[in-house]
Motif scaffolding. Structure first.
Motif, mmCIF file in Angstrom:
data_model
loop_
_atom_site.group_PDB
_atom_site.id
_atom_site.type_symbol
_atom_site.label_atom_id
_atom_site.label_comp_id
_atom_site.label_asym_id
_atom_site.label_seq_id
_atom_site.Cartn_x
_atom_site.Cartn_y
_atom_site.Cartn_z
ATOM 1 N N ILE A 39 -11.361 -6.148 -8.464
ATOM 2 C CA ILE A 39 -10.220 -6.894 -8.974
ATOM 3 C C ILE A 39 -9.974 -6.493 -10.420
ATOM 4 O O ILE A 39 -10.859 -6.571 -11.266
ATOM 5 N N THR A 40 -8.755 -6.052 -10.690
ATOM 6 C CA THR A 40 -8.370 -5.663 -12.048
ATOM 7 C C THR A 40 -7.376 -6.670 -12.583
ATOM 8 O O THR A 40 -6.552 -7.225 -11.847
ATOM 9 N N ASP A 41 -7.456 -6.925 -13.882
ATOM 10 C CA ASP A 41 -6.561 -7.898 -14.520
ATOM 11 C C ASP A 41 -5.163 -7.296 -14.684
ATOM 12 O O ASP A 41 -5.021 -6.107 -14.876
ATOM 13 N N THR A 79 0.818 -1.210 0.000
ATOM 14 C CA THR A 79 0.000 0.000 0.000
ATOM 15 C C THR A 79 0.852 1.261 0.000
ATOM 16 O O THR A 79 0.543 2.228 -0.702
ATOM 17 N N ASN A 118 -5.585 -4.532 -0.644
ATOM 18 C CA ASN A 118 -4.517 -4.762 -1.618
ATOM 19 C C ASN A 118 -4.872 -5.950 -2.514
ATOM 20 O O ASN A 118 -5.750 -6.754 -2.198
ATOM 21 N N SER A 119 -4.205 -6.061 -3.640
ATOM 22 C CA SER A 119 -4.618 -7.002 -4.679
ATOM 23 C C SER A 119 -4.576 -8.451 -4.210
ATOM 24 O O SER A 119 -5.446 -9.258 -4.560
ATOM 25 N N GLN A 120 -3.568 -8.813 -3.410
ATOM 26 C CA GLN A 120 -3.470 -10.196 -2.939
ATOM 27 C C GLN A 120 -4.630 -10.541 -2.014
ATOM 28 O O GLN A 120 -5.216 -11.631 -2.109
ATOM 29 N N LEU A 123 -7.599 -9.163 -2.005
ATOM 30 C CA LEU A 123 -8.818 -9.229 -2.815
ATOM 31 C C LEU A 123 -8.922 -10.572 -3.536
ATOM 32 O O LEU A 123 -10.001 -11.187 -3.589
ATOM 33 N N GLU A 124 -7.813 -11.034 -4.089
ATOM 34 C CA GLU A 124 -7.812 -12.332 -4.768
ATOM 35 C C GLU A 124 -8.129 -13.464 -3.795
ATOM 36 O O GLU A 124 -8.837 -14.411 -4.138
ATOM 37 N N LYS A 146 -11.217 -1.303 1.580
ATOM 38 C CA LYS A 146 -10.317 -0.826 0.531
ATOM 39 C C LYS A 146 -10.081 0.671 0.641
ATOM 40 O O LYS A 146 -11.018 1.471 0.573
ATOM 41 N N LYS A 199 -11.795 -13.545 -3.103
ATOM 42 C CA LYS A 199 -12.489 -14.123 -4.262
ATOM 43 C C LYS A 199 -12.379 -15.644 -4.290
ATOM 44 O O LYS A 199 -13.350 -16.345 -4.634
ATOM 45 N N THR A 205 2.145 1.690 -3.448
ATOM 46 C CA THR A 205 1.096 2.155 -4.362
ATOM 47 C C THR A 205 0.906 3.653 -4.256
ATOM 48 O O THR A 205 0.814 4.368 -5.263
#
Length: 306
Positions: free
Chosen positions: A304-306, A39, A242-244, A246-247, A260, A250, A42
């Motif tokens: 979640i963004t690719d 974070t 953070n992205s991890q 969020l994944e 977030k 999911k 980022t």
């Protein structure tokens, strides 16, 4: 009269143009003890990207959790005569001497998810009380009483506010027991939390939930829970988005929610406030909040963004 108006307009244009030139070519130092944090990184990268559009030279200094070194680097940077300093997280109360030195040298200091004390122009952050209220309330609603583990890091002023809210909410509930607490080490919060959780589970295999003051210890705790085969029994809640994390939400890991924060927005807001000061204006406010939102299994897909 017409000539006077034309002359005044020309003077105004010259002043505006001169101020814009003064803002170009500025040297800004970003100092942080937490660059290894996803974070923090980022936010700083967002700030760097927006700042470089203004023609500013950005230099980032990371002391890897060493606060004595952080103070020394501040003094070095002040001696170099930079145009502004950004605190990339960290506790300004530990740097009162250095902030005063910067003020005396005419160098404005800005906080990026740090804290606010006199001598800082402004701090751009999230409302940490709200972050903690959101994830703590959601956690307690999910378990409806039980045993909880707490992961915290009081050295960061924002994270400490989350801990205060968690403690206050839990203290108001007779049906909640905090059976273990762990001060998370930084750098390396994921691994530190994973190892701590392994030890906690040996003494408390019947816990119901883990409250983590931010996502990285939530990730570490979740990994330990999965390794112990207890993912069906224990839920984990973090903060940051953070992205991890969020994944993992999911994919159905023990992490069930996070709040977030918009760290990219923090970087952009910082640039806007520094521009104001370079232009001779006051900052918009001493503490400026970026938005945040509770993310759960029901809405995680949209973040979640690719």
């Amino acid at each position: 009269m017409k000539k006077i108006i034309i002359l005044l307009m020309a003077v105004c244009l010259v002043v505006v143009f001169s101020l814009s030139l003064l803002a170009v070519g500025k040297d800004i130092a970003v100092l942080t003890p937490y660059l290894s944090s996803v974070t923090t990184n980022t936010m700083i990268e967002s700030f760097r990207e927006e700042a470089e559009k203004e023609g500013w030279e950005i230099t980032v200094y990371d002391t890897k959790g060493d606060f004595n070194e952080l103070a020394n680097r501040y003094e070095d940077i002040i001696a170099q005569g930079v145009d502004a300093i950004v605190m990339g997280m960290g506790d300004p109360n530990q740097l009162k001497k250095q902030i005063k030195m910067a003020n005396e040298a005419g160098i404005p200091v800005f906080g990026g998810d740090a804290g606010y004390i006199d001598g800082i122009q402004c701090n751009v952050t999230s409302n940490n009380y709200i972050l903690a209220a959101q994830n703590t309330s959601y956690l307690l609603d999910k378990i409806n009483g039980g045993k909880v583990v707490k992961f915290y890091h009081s050295a960061h002023p924002g994270v400490f506010k989350r801990e205060v809210v968690f403690d206050a909410i839990v203290d108001s509930r007779d049906d909640i027991e905090v059976v273990a607490e762990h001060f998370v080490q930084v750098p390396g919060p994921i691994e530190d939390a994973r190892q701590a959780m392994q030890s906690i589970l040996l003494a408390n295999p019947d816990i119901d939930a883990v409250w983590a003051a931010w996502d990285e210890p939530a990730i570490g705790a979740s990994l330990a829970i999965q390794q112990a085969g207890l993912e069906a029994d224990i839920i984990v809640f973090g903060i940051d988005g953070n992205s991890q994390a969020l994944e993992m939400i999911k994919k159905g890991s023990p992490i069930k929610a996070t709040v977030k924060q918009d760290f990219a927005a923090m970087g952009t807001i910082l640039v806007e406030q520094i521009k104001r000061v370079f232009a001779g204006k006051e900052v918009s406010d001493k503490i400026i909040y970026a938005p945040s939102i509770l993310v759960t299994e029901s809405n995680v897909e949209q973040f979640i963004t690719d």
